[in-house]
Enzyme design. Structure first.
Site, PDB file in Angstrom:
ATOM      1  N   ASP A 175      -2.186  -0.870   1.403  1.00 32.77           N
ATOM      2  CA  ASP A 175      -2.756  -0.584  -0.255  1.00 32.77           C
ATOM      3  C   ASP A 175      -3.015  -1.814  -0.804  1.00 32.77           C
ATOM      4  O   ASP A 175      -1.466  -2.526  -0.463  1.00 32.77           O
ATOM      5  CB  ASP A 175      -2.124   1.028  -0.708  1.00 32.77           C
ATOM      6  N   ASP A 177      -2.058  -2.373  -4.905  1.00 29.56           N
ATOM      7  CA  ASP A 177      -0.878  -2.665  -6.074  1.00 29.56           C
ATOM      8  C   ASP A 177       0.526  -1.706  -5.646  1.00 29.56           C
ATOM      9  O   ASP A 177       0.272  -0.858  -4.838  1.00 29.56           O
ATOM     10  CB  ASP A 177      -1.421  -1.384  -6.972  1.00 29.56           C
TER      11      ASP A 177
END
Length: 377
Positions: A175, A177
């Protein structure tokens, strides 16, 4: 002799990259990895030196075993004497005197296990001021206790690869963020501003944002509004934040170790936004990047992670996911992947569905390298 900031180009590791705790976990994990590697080839193949100047697999394993033993002694002297001069390793002599190439592949790992545990236990008791104490192996060359730990972790990792490259049919998916980019403060400001602008509860809105596409958040908290139009407004607010999206300081070190591996990014953001942030932080472009525009359903739906696995041509069970949000953990697990959750944005209890948890990306490094080295599920 390598300096304090030595960068091993062939393995993509700098001695100072892992935190002390991560380096010690790497060291503790290595005996099991050598144990998995050594017994598999025929014994004659294991004892064959692949090239002039190179050692055999048992010799490399014995060398790592010796390193942990010697560094334990060096630790003791460095912590109790003023800048001692350590004895040289004399690696080739040790290999010959110990008949390392004739050692049984099943007998070496237990000794390696004992020395690695002893070394890690000793290092774990060192106080913060002691990490900077130094030895002087050569005139004008000071090497700190922290350097010794970094080199010890590197030696074990390096020679594991010398024995033979690990399986390349595994991949790591990140991922963005909360994992590679520290976007939490900026996004909190953006969503609070939008919520206030629309007369909504900022805390309620924020609770629906983690790991989800912005349009999905808007639909959940304000179904009466035009999600596409509101997303444009959110992006305007985002533009006002400028460069308030720094990468985490340990992201580069982790990605360097994966440069010869299959890896990619699965994000709820958009490529035109994500790539500049990664580049601004000095991170490489991901080999594959699945963003919100490439899926019909965002996290917690597994579509994004499954698409990434297909693009990398890796079966979903052979993918490891690094996430920070419950929705992302749920998406990865639904895809049938192994998940490491980092506690950068959520408390431990909200990440209980992950297979493993770590405080930071650097602390997850031993888990990542160990998982990649497991060639058999």
């Amino acid at each position: 002799m390598p300096d304090e900031g030595h960068h091993c180009a062939s393995r993509g590791l700098r001695y100072g990259d892992p935190t002390p705790s991560a380096a010690l976990e790497l060291i503790r994990s290595q005996p099991a990895r050598y144990r998995r590697r050594l017994p598999h080839p025929p014994i004659d193949a294991l004892r064959r030196r692949p090239a002039p100047g190179a050692w055999s697999a048992p010799e490399y394993a014995c060398h790592v075993h010796d390193r942990y033993d010697v560094y334990g002694t060096r630790f003791g002297r460095t912590l109790t004497e003023h800048e001692p001069t350590p004895e040289p390793m004399r690696d080739d002599e040790r290999a010959e005197q110990g008949a390392c190439n004739q050692q049984s592949p099943t007998a070496v790992p237990p000794d390696l296990d004992r020395n690695a545990d002893r070394f890690a236990a000793l290092a774990s008791e060192i106080s913060a001021p002691q990490w900077s104490r130094s030895a002087v192996p050569l005139p004008r060359e000071r090497r700190t206790v922290g350097w010794m730990v970094g080199q010890a972790a590197h030696v074990g990792l390096h020679h594991l690869h010398d024995i033979g490259a690990t399986s390349t049919d595994r991949a790591v998916l990140f991922d963005v963020d909360g994992v590679l980019v520290d976007s939490y403060p900026a996004y909190r400001r953006i969503w609070s501003r939008w919520a206030t602008h629309r007369g909504l509860d900022p805390d309620l809105v924020w609770s629906h944002t983690h790991g989800r596409r912005p349009v999905d958040t808007i639909r959940a908290v304000a179904p009466h509004l035009d999600a596409a139009a509101e997303y444009r407004l959110v992006r305007e607010f985002m533009a006002h934040e400028g460069d308030s999206f720094p990468v985490y300081p340990d992201a580069a070190a982790v990605l360097r170790l994966l440069r010869d591996r299959r890896w990619g990014v699965v994000t709820s953001g958009r490529t035109p936004t994500v790539l500049p942030r990664l580049r601004a932080g000095g991170l490489p472009d991901p080999p594959i990047l699945v963003d919100s525009s490439q899926v019909r359903r965002g996290k917690p739906d597994p579509e994004g992670y499954l698409r990434a696995a297909r693009l990398l041509d890796v079966p979903a069970p052979d993918c490891l996911v690094i996430e920070d949000a419950p929705a992302g953990v749920e998406a990865a697990r639904a895809a049938g992947m192994t998940v490491i959750a980092v506690r950068t944005t959520h408390p431990d209890e909200e990440l209980a569905a992950a297979h493993h948890r770590a405080d930071t990306l650097s602390d997850a490094l031993p888990l990542i390298t160990d998982w990649l080295d497991r060639t058999h599920r």
